[in-house]
Design a protein around this motif. Structure first.
Motif, short mmCIF file in Angstrom:
data_model
loop_
_atom_site.label_atom_id
_atom_site.label_comp_id
_atom_site.label_asym_id
_atom_site.label_seq_id
_atom_site.Cartn_x
_atom_site.Cartn_y
_atom_site.Cartn_z
N ILE A 247 16.13 -34.54 -45.65
CA ILE A 247 14.91 -35.52 -46.23
C ILE A 247 14.46 -35.91 -44.96
N VAL A 248 14.92 -36.29 -43.70
CA VAL A 248 14.42 -36.60 -42.68
C VAL A 248 13.46 -35.65 -42.11
N GLU A 249 14.16 -34.04 -42.07
CA GLU A 249 13.37 -33.17 -41.56
C GLU A 249 11.99 -32.55 -42.34
N VAL B 243 9.50 -35.83 -41.60
CA VAL B 243 8.56 -35.85 -40.47
C VAL B 243 7.89 -34.73 -40.50
N GLN B 244 7.98 -33.54 -41.21
CA GLN B 244 7.07 -32.50 -41.22
C GLN B 244 5.91 -32.81 -42.20
N THR B 245 6.13 -33.19 -43.19
CA THR B 245 5.19 -33.27 -44.28
C THR B 245 4.41 -34.64 -44.53
N SER C 186 -1.24 -40.69 -36.37
CA SER C 186 -0.01 -41.17 -37.43
C SER C 186 -0.45 -42.83 -37.82
N GLN C 187 -1.73 -42.75 -37.81
CA GLN C 187 -2.15 -44.16 -38.58
C GLN C 187 -1.62 -44.57 -39.96
N GLY C 188 -1.23 -43.49 -40.64
CA GLY C 188 -0.81 -43.79 -42.13
C GLY C 188 0.73 -44.13 -41.81
N ASP C 189 1.34 -43.95 -40.82
CA ASP C 189 2.78 -44.34 -40.64
C ASP C 189 2.87 -45.75 -40.29
N PHE C 190 1.77 -46.44 -40.07
CA PHE C 190 1.84 -47.90 -39.92
C PHE C 190 1.57 -48.65 -41.23
N PRO C 191 2.49 -49.54 -41.43
CA PRO C 191 2.27 -50.38 -42.59
C PRO C 191 0.83 -50.92 -43.08
N MET C 192 0.50 -51.72 -41.86
CA MET C 192 -0.98 -52.46 -42.00
C MET C 192 -1.99 -51.64 -41.27
N THR C 193 -1.82 -51.97 -39.77
CA THR C 193 -2.65 -51.44 -38.90
C THR C 193 -2.10 -51.33 -37.68
#
Length: 342
Positions: free
Chosen positions: A13-15, A18-20, A245-252
């Motif tokens: 799941i982690v791999e 991280v990739q997708t 990676s902006q989508g990886d941060f919850p808000m901003t």
């Protein structure tokens, strides 16, 4: 056996995540990985991992993503840091070789590391308190002023101008200065800065051949350099990588960028991180700075000889290639240590 299989499911799941960057479902796991179990077994394992707080469902879909605890367990169970490719090792050697000045070395270090990892790279300048004195040069600036140049074993250079009561620009003064330079270097060479201060203080009290104002001036210059240690700098590169990676941060991204602008925050993190030859990983909520609790911080110490003098690392979202990034950080830290020890 079931615990080992569930760790295999967690790793998968982690791999995949991280990739997708997409939540991972049981069907995707069976399609991409040789788990050698049924779909029902994978779903049961995923349910157990979710109950344990290692994965969560970000919304009502069947997919799951790792939590901070899931990433932590994944990192802790890594059997070995992934070896770097021949090309990556060559890139480190080629890019860092030939840099002589400390500022250039550290600037190249963070630029290289941010390029390799596609994350934010940061390096702490060598700590004066951990560094040894290599040489103290005394350079006459005028008939009443002298520049004290302290060269540390790490390549760090400190300069201070001090007043003198003797003209060291003429013949007799130059002879006296040469004698004083030898005495001062004999007393301080290869000592840590604090030890060098003590030795120089003893020289100041006992040496009747060297002008008081000269040894006092050098002593004051070293004390001032040590007092300035709280202002130790950091070099930073790759902040723009966060936008990928902006989508990886919850808000901003704003809290992360605010924290990165405060070098005192980075110094605090770097100062307590990994020892030389080791790699430390702080994940999400393990970071004490609230603005960085959506990030992971991977670091390794670097040194001169057996002495660790600073820390280098990368910061990015928790959705990170941990094995690869850990290998790259350690390799760059190892090469930086070689440069410092040269």
């Amino acid at each position: 056996m079931s615990d080992e299989r569930r760790m295999d499911v967690l790793s998968a799941i982690v791999e995949d995540y991280v990739q997708t960057s997409e939540p991972v479902g049981s069907k995707a796991l069976l399609d991409r990985h040789r788990l050698n179990v049924s779909a029902a077994t994978v779903r049961n394992d995923m349910a157990a991992l979710e109950d344990a707080g290692l994965i969560i469902a970000p919304h009502t879909s069947a997919g799951r993503i790792p939590t901070d605890a899931g990433y932590r367990l994944f990192v802790d169970r890594l059997q070995a840091i992934r070896p770097m490719s021949k090309g990556e090792r060559a890139a480190i050697t080629d890019y860092l070789e030939g840099a002589d000045e400390l500022d250039v070395v550290l600037d190249r270090t963070v630029r290289l590391l941010s390029t390799l990892t596609r994350q934010v790279a940061v390096v702490q300048y060598p700590s004066l308190t951990r560094s040894t004195v290599k040489h103290i040069e005394l350079v006459p600036m005028s008939d009443s002023r002298l520049m004290v140049v302290v060269i540390m074993g790490t390549g760090r250079v400190e300069q201070r101008v001090v007043p003198t009561g003797v003209d060291y620009t003429d013949g007799a003064g130059m002879v006296a200065l040469s004698r004083a330079r030898s005495r001062i270097n004999d007393a301080t060479r290869d000592r840590r800065l604090a030890e060098a201060l003590g030795a120089l203080g003893t020289l100041h009290e006992e040496d009747t051949e060297t002008e008081d104002a000269l040894t006092a001036g050098v002593l004051a210059a070293l004390e001032e350099a040590l007092a300035d240690e709280r202002e130790t700098k950091v070099a930073l590169a790759g902040t723009a990588n966060l936008a990928r990676s902006q989508g990886d941060f919850p808000m901003t991204l704003e809290p992360v960028l605010d924290a990165l602008e405060q070098h005192v925050v980075l110094l605090k993190l770097l100062t307590v991180e990994a020892d030389q030859d080791e790699v430390s990983v702080r994940i999400g909520s393990e970071n004490p700075v609230s603005g960085l609790q959506s990030t992971s911080f991977i670091t390794s110490g670097y040194g001169s000889g057996d002495e660790q003098v600073g820390t280098v690392g990368v910061l990015g979202p928790t959705r990170m290639d941990y094995p690869g990034t850990m290998a790259q950080v350690r390799a760059v830290a190892t090469y930086l240590s070689r440069i410092m020890g040269a």
